[in-house]
Design an enzyme around this catalytic site. Structure first.
Site, PDB file in Angstrom:
ATOM      1  N   ASP A   9      -0.380  -0.443  13.477  1.00  0.00           N
ATOM      2  CA  ASP A   9       0.091   0.726  14.234  1.00  0.00           C
ATOM      3  C   ASP A   9       0.364   0.384  15.695  1.00  0.00           C
ATOM      4  O   ASP A   9       1.079   1.110  16.384  1.00  0.00           O
ATOM      5  CB  ASP A   9      -0.928   1.878  14.125  1.00  0.00           C
ATOM      6  CG  ASP A   9      -2.341   1.420  14.472  1.00  0.00           C
ATOM      7  OD1 ASP A   9      -2.587   1.101  15.641  1.00  0.00           O
ATOM      8  OD2 ASP A   9      -3.190   1.370  13.561  1.00  0.00           O
ATOM      9  N   PRO A  35      -5.434  -5.088   0.273  1.00  0.00           N
ATOM     10  CA  PRO A  35      -5.105  -6.307   1.029  1.00  0.00           C
ATOM     11  C   PRO A  35      -6.166  -6.699   2.054  1.00  0.00           C
ATOM     12  O   PRO A  35      -6.211  -7.828   2.514  1.00  0.00           O
ATOM     13  CB  PRO A  35      -3.784  -5.940   1.725  1.00  0.00           C
ATOM     14  CG  PRO A  35      -3.699  -4.460   1.724  1.00  0.00           C
ATOM     15  CD  PRO A  35      -4.462  -4.004   0.522  1.00  0.00           C
ATOM     16  N   GLN A  89       0.815  -1.217   0.000  1.00  0.00           N
ATOM     17  CA  GLN A  89       0.000   0.000   0.000  1.00  0.00           C
ATOM     18  C   GLN A  89       0.848   1.266   0.000  1.00  0.00           C
ATOM     19  O   GLN A  89       2.030   1.241   0.355  1.00  0.00           O
ATOM     20  CB  GLN A  89      -0.950  -0.013   1.209  1.00  0.00           C
ATOM     21  CG  GLN A  89      -0.288  -0.323   2.540  1.00  0.00           C
ATOM     22  CD  GLN A  89      -1.202  -1.043   3.529  1.00  0.00           C
ATOM     23  OE1 GLN A  89      -2.421  -1.020   3.396  1.00  0.00           O
ATOM     24  NE2 GLN A  89      -0.627  -1.686   4.534  1.00  0.00           N
ATOM     25  N   ASP A 115      -0.244 -12.670   6.193  1.00  0.00           N
ATOM     26  CA  ASP A 115      -1.631 -12.448   5.767  1.00  0.00           C
ATOM     27  C   ASP A 115      -2.597 -12.997   6.825  1.00  0.00           C
ATOM     28  O   ASP A 115      -2.565 -14.188   7.148  1.00  0.00           O
ATOM     29  CB  ASP A 115      -1.844 -13.163   4.426  1.00  0.00           C
ATOM     30  CG  ASP A 115      -3.237 -12.925   3.877  1.00  0.00           C
ATOM     31  OD1 ASP A 115      -3.995 -12.134   4.482  1.00  0.00           O
ATOM     32  OD2 ASP A 115      -3.558 -13.525   2.839  1.00  0.00           O
ATOM     33  N   GLY A 116      -3.446 -12.124   7.336  1.00  0.00           N
ATOM     34  CA  GLY A 116      -4.411 -12.515   8.360  1.00  0.00           C
ATOM     35  C   GLY A 116      -5.412 -13.544   7.868  1.00  0.00           C
ATOM     36  O   GLY A 116      -5.941 -14.336   8.655  1.00  0.00           O
ATOM     37  N   ASP A 120      -8.752  -5.615  13.269  1.00  0.00           N
ATOM     38  CA  ASP A 120      -8.466  -4.174  13.195  1.00  0.00           C
ATOM     39  C   ASP A 120      -7.863  -3.914  11.817  1.00  0.00           C
ATOM     40  O   ASP A 120      -6.664  -3.684  11.675  1.00  0.00           O
ATOM     41  CB  ASP A 120      -7.485  -3.817  14.323  1.00  0.00           C
ATOM     42  CG  ASP A 120      -7.137  -2.341  14.328  1.00  0.00           C
ATOM     43  OD1 ASP A 120      -7.703  -1.582  13.537  1.00  0.00           O
ATOM     44  OD2 ASP A 120      -6.263  -1.961  15.141  1.00  0.00           O
ATOM     45  N   HIS A 137      -9.269   2.824  19.380  1.00  0.00           N
ATOM     46  CA  HIS A 137      -8.600   1.657  19.973  1.00  0.00           C
ATOM     47  C   HIS A 137      -9.297   1.179  21.251  1.00  0.00           C
ATOM     48  O   HIS A 137      -9.416  -0.015  21.487  1.00  0.00           O
ATOM     49  CB  HIS A 137      -7.110   1.966  20.211  1.00  0.00           C
ATOM     50  CG  HIS A 137      -6.353   2.081  18.922  1.00  0.00           C
ATOM     51  ND1 HIS A 137      -5.627   3.185  18.545  1.00  0.00           N
ATOM     52  CD2 HIS A 137      -6.263   1.219  17.875  1.00  0.00           C
ATOM     53  CE1 HIS A 137      -5.115   2.996  17.343  1.00  0.00           C
ATOM     54  NE2 HIS A 137      -5.482   1.814  16.912  1.00  0.00           N
ATOM     55  N   ASP A 196      -9.947  -0.893   5.059  1.00  0.00           N
ATOM     56  CA  ASP A 196     -11.257  -1.010   4.399  1.00  0.00           C
ATOM     57  C   ASP A 196     -11.306  -2.215   3.455  1.00  0.00           C
ATOM     58  O   ASP A 196     -10.258  -2.752   3.088  1.00  0.00           O
ATOM     59  CB  ASP A 196     -11.549   0.275   3.606  1.00  0.00           C
ATOM     60  CG  ASP A 196     -11.666   1.468   4.549  1.00  0.00           C
ATOM     61  OD1 ASP A 196     -11.824   1.239   5.764  1.00  0.00           O
ATOM     62  OD2 ASP A 196     -11.603   2.603   4.073  1.00  0.00           O
TER      63      ASP A 196
HETATM   64  N1  SAM Z   1      -7.893   1.795  12.546  1.00  0.00           N
HETATM   65  C1  SAM Z   1      -7.730   1.618  11.179  1.00  0.00           C
HETATM   66  C2  SAM Z   1      -8.913   1.931  10.294  1.00  0.00           C
HETATM   67  O1  SAM Z   1      -9.984   1.392  10.477  1.00  0.00           O
HETATM   68  O2  SAM Z   1      -8.736   2.740   9.391  1.00  0.00           O
HETATM   69  C3  SAM Z   1      -7.078   0.375  10.803  1.00  0.00           C
HETATM   70  C4  SAM Z   1      -5.752   0.327  11.442  1.00  0.00           C
HETATM   71  S1  SAM Z   1      -4.547  -0.727  10.925  1.00  0.00           S
HETATM   72  C5  SAM Z   1      -3.329   0.453  10.384  1.00  0.00           C
HETATM   73  C6  SAM Z   1      -5.065  -1.581   9.481  1.00  0.00           C
HETATM   74  C7  SAM Z   1      -4.011  -2.595   9.110  1.00  0.00           C
HETATM   75  O3  SAM Z   1      -4.627  -3.706   8.453  1.00  0.00           O
HETATM   76  C8  SAM Z   1      -2.906  -2.103   8.192  1.00  0.00           C
HETATM   77  O4  SAM Z   1      -1.699  -2.009   8.911  1.00  0.00           O
HETATM   78  C9  SAM Z   1      -2.844  -3.163   7.081  1.00  0.00           C
HETATM   79  O5  SAM Z   1      -1.522  -3.488   6.718  1.00  0.00           O
HETATM   80  C10 SAM Z   1      -3.564  -4.325   7.740  1.00  0.00           C
HETATM   81  N2  SAM Z   1      -4.104  -5.322   6.811  1.00  0.00           N
HETATM   82  C11 SAM Z   1      -4.787  -5.124   5.666  1.00  0.00           C
HETATM   83  N3  SAM Z   1      -5.060  -6.296   5.080  1.00  0.00           N
HETATM   84  C12 SAM Z   1      -4.563  -7.286   5.879  1.00  0.00           C
HETATM   85  C13 SAM Z   1      -4.536  -8.704   5.812  1.00  0.00           C
HETATM   86  N4  SAM Z   1      -5.076  -9.370   4.791  1.00  0.00           N
HETATM   87  N5  SAM Z   1      -3.935  -9.364   6.828  1.00  0.00           N
HETATM   88  C14 SAM Z   1      -3.378  -8.725   7.878  1.00  0.00           C
HETATM   89  N6  SAM Z   1      -3.359  -7.368   7.980  1.00  0.00           N
HETATM   90  C15 SAM Z   1      -3.957  -6.664   7.003  1.00  0.00           C
END
Ligand code: SAM
Length: 282
Positions: A86, A164, A31, A139-140, A157, A62, A160
């Site tokens: 974060d 990813p 990203q 990857d979650g 968490d 949070h 959108d």
């Molecule tokens: N509070 C935030 C919001 O709702 O806008 C989200 C915070 S956090 C920074 C979101 C995280 O989800 C990012 O660091 C991103 O890398 C992670 N993410 C996105 N897709 C993912 C996946 N498939 N597996 C694990 N983490 C993922």
């Protein structure tokens, strides 16, 4: 010339924050990442053009995504956080005395590293290598597929449902989440704005309701997110937030969460009930 960062919240609505400086601008494997200092929100993290978190108001998000599910569960020993790079959710989760382990899985190691560098307060538990916390880069979706009967509470968490994060909003992912939970486990996911993303909120709720015996939605005020009204969808195998009574004492101070909010967050305006259940349930 004044600097700024903008999120195009919809094709018809932008949120622009004046920036005193752009601290970082780059691209990870997954990203675009921007970090800016803003007078209104303090330091702000932007991923793929979407405002994620900021120093001044991060506590609202949070504390809402962590304390409401953790205080619903009477004994949340093992917690999984998907995303949350974060570090804010991990920081809040380790504060619970009942919590023995927190595993955090974010796909983007660069978000984690930049947060350690530029958001020292939010990433505190990661930076200080809190003994309860294990951080994994991966990857979650794949992680969840492999986990079975392992967690008391799962916190998704995520970003959108584009890029990813897209696969974190599917029926299949919620089924994997159900399987990863213990028999009295529960999960929560950030699920956008009920005012602006009605179809997304509806579709997620229908999927979660299809898999979990209890599906609930709660709201919180998050100033940097579209409309400021944000919602969280919860799937739970046993504990129902609508009949919650305090099951243990909170031993740390909070800035947003309190025991009244544990209940009131689930009281929904009629237009939100309509999104979930149709007009019949008014
Ligand atoms: N509070 C935030 C919001 O709702 O806008 C989200 C915070 S956090 C920074 C979101 C995280 O989800 C990012 O660091 C991103 O890398 C992670 N993410 C996105 N897709 C993912 C996946 N498939 N597996 C694990 N983490 C993922």
């Amino acid at each position: 010339m004044k600097q700024s960062v903008t999120e195009h919240q919809s094709p018809h609505l932008d949120l622009t924050a004046e920036a005193t400086s752009i601290i970082y601008e780059g691209k990870s494997e997954f990203q675009d990442i921007v970090i800016a200092d803003t007078p209104e929100f303090g330091r702000l993290l932007v991923l793929d053009g979407v405002f994620q978190t900021s120093d001044k108001e991060e506590f609202m998000y949070h504390e809402s995504i962590v304390h409401i599910p953790l205080f619903l569960h009477p004994s949340p020993k093992h917690v999984l956080i998907i995303g949350g790079g974060d570090g804010g959710s991990a920081r809040e989760a380790v504060r619970h005395e009942a919590v023995e382990s927190v595993t955090m899985v974010d796909i983007d190691g660069q978000v984690i590293e930049l947060s350690k560098q530029y958001f020292p307060q939010i990433s505190k538990a990661i930076r200080e290598q809190h003994p309860k916390l294990t951080v994994r880069v991966g990857d979650g979706i794949a992680f969840m597929r492999e986990a079975k009967n392992a967690y008391d509470v799962i916190i998704v968490d995520c970003s959108d449902p584009v890029g990813p994060g897209e696969g974190l909003f599917t029926h299949e992912f919620y089924q994997d989440t159900y399987n990863a939970l213990k028999e009295d486990g529960l999960f929560v996911q950030q699920t956008e704005s009920p005012f602006m993303h009605r179809k997304v909120v509806h579709d997620i709720f229908v999927n979660v309701q299809d898999i979990f015996p209890i599906a609930r939605l709660y709201t919180a005020f998050i100033p940097i997110y579209p409309t400021g009204m944000h919602c969280f969808t919860m799937g739970t195998k046993k504990y129902d937030p609508l009949i919650w009574t305090a099951n243990r004492k909170r031993t740390f101070p909070t800035k947003y969460y309190n025991e009244g909010i544990q209940r009131s967050a689930f009281v929904l305006p009629n237009f939100v009930k309509d999104i979930l259940y149709g007009e019949k349930d008014r």
